[in-house]
Design an enzyme around this catalytic site. Sequence first.
Site, PDB file in Angstrom:
ATOM      1  N   TYR A 125       0.591  -1.004   0.067  1.00  0.00           N
ATOM      2  CA  TYR A 125       0.291   0.213   0.097  1.00  0.00           C
ATOM      3  C   TYR A 125       0.818   1.740   0.171  1.00  0.00           C
ATOM      4  CZ  TYR A 125      -2.840  -4.230   1.959  1.00  0.00           C
ATOM      5  OH  TYR A 125      -3.699  -4.697   2.233  1.00  0.00           O
ATOM      6  N   HIS A 165      -5.680   2.548   0.518  1.00  0.00           N
ATOM      7  CA  HIS A 165      -5.730   2.479   1.726  1.00  0.00           C
ATOM      8  C   HIS A 165      -5.420   3.510   2.000  1.00  0.00           C
ATOM      9  CE1 HIS A 165      -4.115  -0.527   5.151  1.00  0.00           C
ATOM     10  NE2 HIS A 165      -4.359  -1.160   4.261  1.00  0.00           N
TER      11      HIS A 165
HETATM   12 MG    MG Z   1      -8.489  -2.391   2.527  1.00  0.00          MG
END
Ligand code: MG
Length: 400
Positions: free
Chosen positions: A158, A208
């Site tokens: 992320y 995210h």
């Molecule tokens: Mg997620």
Amino acid sequence: MSKVTIQKVRAILTAPAGINLIVVKVETSVPGLYGLGCATFAYREQAVKCVVEDYFDPLLHGRDAGDIEDLWQLMNNNSYWRNGPVTNNAISGVDMALWDIKGKLANMPLYELMGGKSRAAAAVYRHADGKTLEEIGENVQKFRDEGVEHVRIQWGGYGGKPESLHRPDAAPDGIYYDPKLYMRNTIKLFEYVRGKMGYDLELLHDSHERIAPIDAVVLAKELEPFRLFFLEDILSPEQGDWFRMVRSQCSTPIANGELYNNPKEWDFLITNRLIDFIRVHISQIGGITPARKLAIFCEQFGVRTAWHGPGDVSPVGHAANIHLDLVCHNFGIQEWSGFKEAAQEVFPGCPELRRGYVYANDKPGLGIDLNEELAAKYPCKTEATRWTQTRLPDGTLYTP
Ligand code: MG
């Protein structure tokens, strides 16, 4: 039918896969009859245990185990202040355990008790990442070879893993990422995977909530040509109003919600059709009772479910996800992270994945058990976690 009462409510902490898990066990007045529920808040496990054992055990002792709705409201209102993650997880542990008990008493798997199956199994998505485009492409192909048709792709996790950063002197420790570089790399990643594999494959992506709100609008627009199955968590719960701008500018399907605790974080997104998939973490909103209500609410507005299914949900919580997936007409997709061998030994009866679909077992209730003796061999670690200390290049702390 004679009354079955609650006799003991306990929290069992275990980490068979190295992640803190919290499972609540509710014992009843019927010898051998108990239920299990997921109360996993991996980074505040002692706080959840305290609520379960110091407050809910005395609150619930002697009450009718069958009155699930009433007991949910009782737990939710008992502390006066409500909708927080610690309390919601504690409530979830008890709530799921009570559904488990009801299923055992009815001698029905939970999906049967809740109205029966809408489908034979739940389609899942898997997560493919890597350090290079080639590595990610190979990982996607591995899942395709296993029969998985939905894959979430991430370059370096992320927010990406930048090789160099322009940081100021004395920048604090943390997990650093560069939002603009991450956005450029994400477009390159989709160009690469679509170029190599075409469009006969569903692709997903998770931001995210690591980019600024206006950048979320930009990213959703730039990804539109790649026809995603969904784009996940581009905005934090605090910035949900920005979805109006995303929606007015592109048709990239939007999934949101693994951080939601409070119905006020999601109700306007659903009634205004600003998201396509609701992605709550079921224990985080208080268990099966509110999740079933939320799914039915979403159904009225054409929003599908995509319950959060990471490693910091216990196998009991995954089983609850799957039972709901089987029942809800507006099921969309299920995140699947798989179980390590040790977790399967601690939790006999885990749901099974075969050729891209996950199946619940047909035992009564949630259909999953807990070997407490074995669970004790994998103690939880109580510490201040580091992975949530994410920072922008200049050292500013940002939502993880
Ligand atoms: Mg997620």
